[in-house]
Design an enzyme around this catalytic site. Structure first.
Site, PDB file in Angstrom:
ATOM      1  N   GLN A 187     -10.256  -3.815  -3.508  1.00  0.00           N
ATOM      2  CA  GLN A 187     -11.601  -3.021  -3.154  1.00  0.00           C
ATOM      3  C   GLN A 187     -12.395  -3.178  -4.329  1.00  0.00           C
ATOM      4  O   GLN A 187     -13.483  -3.774  -4.137  1.00  0.00           O
ATOM      5  CB  GLN A 187     -11.152  -1.441  -2.765  1.00  0.00           C
ATOM      6  CG  GLN A 187     -12.761  -0.978  -2.358  1.00  0.00           C
ATOM      7  CD  GLN A 187     -13.049  -1.606  -1.186  1.00  0.00           C
ATOM      8  OE1 GLN A 187     -12.196  -1.514   0.055  1.00  0.00           O
ATOM      9  NE2 GLN A 187     -14.297  -1.981  -0.904  1.00  0.00           N
ATOM     10  N   ARG A 191       0.881  -1.200  -0.105  1.00  0.00           N
ATOM     11  CA  ARG A 191      -0.127   0.201  -0.065  1.00  0.00           C
ATOM     12  C   ARG A 191       1.064   1.142  -0.047  1.00  0.00           C
ATOM     13  O   ARG A 191       1.375   1.314   0.991  1.00  0.00           O
ATOM     14  CB  ARG A 191      -0.997   0.042   1.213  1.00  0.00           C
ATOM     15  CG  ARG A 191      -1.751   1.289   1.490  1.00  0.00           C
ATOM     16  CD  ARG A 191      -2.645   1.127   2.412  1.00  0.00           C
ATOM     17  NE  ARG A 191      -3.953   0.558   1.862  1.00  0.00           N
ATOM     18  CZ  ARG A 191      -5.185   0.586   2.392  1.00  0.00           C
ATOM     19  NH1 ARG A 191      -5.262   1.263   3.760  1.00  0.00           N
ATOM     20  NH2 ARG A 191      -6.082   0.218   1.890  1.00  0.00           N
ATOM     21  N   ASP A 239     -17.300   7.240  -1.429  1.00  0.00           N
ATOM     22  CA  ASP A 239     -16.024   7.225  -0.702  1.00  0.00           C
ATOM     23  C   ASP A 239     -15.675   8.627  -0.038  1.00  0.00           C
ATOM     24  O   ASP A 239     -16.122   9.773  -0.236  1.00  0.00           O
ATOM     25  CB  ASP A 239     -14.851   6.805  -1.662  1.00  0.00           C
ATOM     26  CG  ASP A 239     -13.452   6.530  -1.083  1.00  0.00           C
ATOM     27  OD1 ASP A 239     -13.232   6.265   0.338  1.00  0.00           O
ATOM     28  OD2 ASP A 239     -12.661   6.694  -1.765  1.00  0.00           O
ATOM     29  N   HIS A 294      -7.164   1.050  -6.518  1.00  0.00           N
ATOM     30  CA  HIS A 294      -7.489   0.072  -5.313  1.00  0.00           C
ATOM     31  C   HIS A 294      -8.321  -0.915  -5.736  1.00  0.00           C
ATOM     32  O   HIS A 294      -9.476  -1.028  -5.661  1.00  0.00           O
ATOM     33  CB  HIS A 294      -8.482   0.955  -4.470  1.00  0.00           C
ATOM     34  CG  HIS A 294      -8.367   0.213  -3.025  1.00  0.00           C
ATOM     35  ND1 HIS A 294      -7.671  -0.947  -2.633  1.00  0.00           N
ATOM     36  CD2 HIS A 294      -8.960   0.486  -1.750  1.00  0.00           C
ATOM     37  CE1 HIS A 294      -7.944  -1.153  -1.278  1.00  0.00           C
ATOM     38  NE2 HIS A 294      -8.603  -0.196  -0.670  1.00  0.00           N
ATOM     39  N   CYS A 302     -16.623   2.064   0.662  1.00  0.00           N
ATOM     40  CA  CYS A 302     -15.497   1.057   0.510  1.00  0.00           C
ATOM     41  C   CYS A 302     -15.023   0.988   2.340  1.00  0.00           C
ATOM     42  O   CYS A 302     -14.306   0.186   2.715  1.00  0.00           O
ATOM     43  CB  CYS A 302     -14.167   1.394  -0.052  1.00  0.00           C
ATOM     44  SG  CYS A 302     -13.687   3.137   0.108  1.00  0.00           S
ATOM     45  N   ARG A 332     -13.770  -8.421   1.038  1.00  0.00           N
ATOM     46  CA  ARG A 332     -12.166  -8.566   0.856  1.00  0.00           C
ATOM     47  C   ARG A 332     -11.453  -9.635   1.260  1.00  0.00           C
ATOM     48  O   ARG A 332     -10.679  -9.865   0.561  1.00  0.00           O
ATOM     49  CB  ARG A 332     -11.677  -7.001   1.789  1.00  0.00           C
ATOM     50  CG  ARG A 332     -12.227  -5.757   1.454  1.00  0.00           C
ATOM     51  CD  ARG A 332     -11.850  -5.198   0.174  1.00  0.00           C
ATOM     52  NE  ARG A 332     -10.508  -5.189   0.176  1.00  0.00           N
ATOM     53  CZ  ARG A 332      -9.667  -4.113   0.798  1.00  0.00           C
ATOM     54  NH1 ARG A 332     -10.236  -3.368   1.223  1.00  0.00           N
ATOM     55  NH2 ARG A 332      -8.293  -4.417   0.570  1.00  0.00           N
TER      56      ARG A 332
HETATM   57  N1   CP Z   1     -11.234  -0.003   2.344  1.00  0.00           N
HETATM   58  C1   CP Z   1     -10.031  -0.150   2.682  1.00  0.00           C
HETATM   59  O1   CP Z   1      -9.238  -0.318   2.118  1.00  0.00           O
HETATM   60  O2   CP Z   1     -10.120   0.066   4.074  1.00  0.00           O
HETATM   61  P1   CP Z   1      -8.689   0.020   5.011  1.00  0.00           P
HETATM   62  O3   CP Z   1      -7.862   1.536   4.564  1.00  0.00           O
HETATM   63  O4   CP Z   1      -8.943   0.183   6.268  1.00  0.00           O
HETATM   64  O5   CP Z   1      -7.663  -0.965   4.568  1.00  0.00           O
HETATM   65  N1  NVA Z   2      -9.820   6.793  -1.307  1.00  0.00           N
HETATM   66  C1  NVA Z   2      -9.512   6.370  -0.087  1.00  0.00           C
HETATM   67  C2  NVA Z   2      -9.790   4.795   0.170  1.00  0.00           C
HETATM   68  C3  NVA Z   2      -9.494   4.350   1.500  1.00  0.00           C
HETATM   69  C4  NVA Z   2      -9.731   2.914   1.372  1.00  0.00           C
HETATM   70  C5  NVA Z   2      -8.166   6.613   0.301  1.00  0.00           C
HETATM   71  O1  NVA Z   2      -7.413   6.447  -0.572  1.00  0.00           O
HETATM   72  O2  NVA Z   2      -7.928   6.941   1.473  1.00  0.00           O
END
Ligand code: CP
Ligand code: NVA
Length: 302
Positions: A133, A103, A222, A130, A261, A289
């Site tokens: 997701q 990530r 989101d 993502h 999400c 997930r």
């Molecule tokens: N939706 C999602 O990716 O959540 P987290 O940021 O908690 O992993």
């Molecule tokens: N768009 C958000 C998604 C979190 C799961 C971010 O990137 O923070």
């Protein structure tokens, strides 16, 4: 398919195979069975940003397959691409582990890891996309509607990483998405036109949430402030006024399922009432997930 970096780089056949395997393993595990196909294998999990769902679901999925997940904070290794080049890190991890998930802020980081590691690299969210997701969401949609073809998603809010992965998922799997964003926060033109090249008419853009939700099967939102955008918080909250998923918006498409999400910022992009409404399927998404990523790990690492 060596890596899973984006929905756009997968074929429709790969995506459908992953969805079918996810469904199959979900049923199998719910009956109490275990498929220990990753015994003795390790997944290195690199996180530049916080996470609840992604970290826990990958860690648990890996354990449930008999494998060993190893969580790494950037500060433990002197930062990604800081103490040493990403290409060196990738080649070292390649000698130890059986897979890497990451990530990161820059999408280029996961691309560089995948280029230099021969083991699979999984995108666990970047500023650009993502994909885990989006695929768990699509799995959820298929469970609730029994099909994907012809489903219309109204995505209300920021044209961000989640919106982009969903749009590519729609293009590859026969759905349509209308993205309603304030001016300046639209999904980039290149992504929109690419999804429409893959499947004409997939993605349309509007600045009117009320128009977007018309005839929608799903209303998706989101956060307005993605990880890394905290400094823009005040401006974003002001700019996104009128784009909340609330009872009034939902009343324009009362049968639509509500998706997010997570994490959700209640009172901003979604109201408490919408989150808790009987049409909300946000926790089914979160659960899937685990099921999608278990299938992904089996496909890539076993
Ligand atoms: N939706 C999602 O990716 O959540 P987290 O940021 O908690 O992993
Ligand atoms: N768009 C958000 C998604 C979190 C799961 C971010 O990137 O923070």
């Amino acid at each position: 398919m060596k890596d899973f970096l984006s929905v756009s780089s997968c074929t429709t056949q790969d995506l459908l195979e992953l969805l079918d395997l996810s469904d199959k393993l979900k049923k199998y595990y719910k009956k109490g069975n275990r498929d220990l196909c990753l015994v003795g294998k390790s997944l290195v999990m690199l996180f530049e940003k916080p996470s609840l769902r992604t970290r826990m679901s990958f860690q648990i999925a890996m354990s449930q397959l008999g494998g060993n997940p190893i969580y790494v904070k950037p500060e433990d290794i002197g930062g990604i691409g800081k103490r040493e080049p990403i290409k060196d890190m990738a080649r070292v991890l390649d000698r130890y582990a059986d897979g890497i998930m990451a990530r990161t802020f820059a999408h280029e980081t996961v691309i560089e890891l995948a280029k230099f590691a021969e083991i699979p690299v999984i995108n666990a969210l970047t500023d650009w996309s993502h994909p885990c997701q989006a695929m768990a969401d699509i799995m959820t949609i298929r469970e609730h509607f029994g099909k994907l073809a012809g489903i219309k998603i109204a995505y209300i809010g920021d044209g961000n990483n989640v919106a982009r992965s969903l749009a590519f998922g729609c293009a590859k799997l026969g759905m349509k998405i209308v993205i309603a964003s304030p001016k300046g926060y639209e999904l980039d033109e290149k992504s929109i036109s690419r999804t429409n090249e893959i499947a004409p008419g997939t993605t349309t853009q509007t600045d009117d949430p009320r128009q977007a939700v018309k005839d929608a099967n799903i209303i998706y939102t989101d956060t307005w402030i993605s990880m890394g955008q905290e400094d823009e918080k005040a401006k974003r909250i002001a700019d996104f006024q009128g784009f909340a998923v609330d009872a009034e918006l939902i009343s324009l498409s009362p049968k639509a399922k509500i998706m997010h999400c997570l994490p959700a910022y209640r009172g901003y992009e979604i109201t408490d009432e919408a989150m808790e409404s009987e049409n909300s399927i946000v926790f089914d998404q979160a659960e899937n997930r685990l099921h999608f990523q278990r299938a992904l790990l089996k496909k890539l690492l076993s």
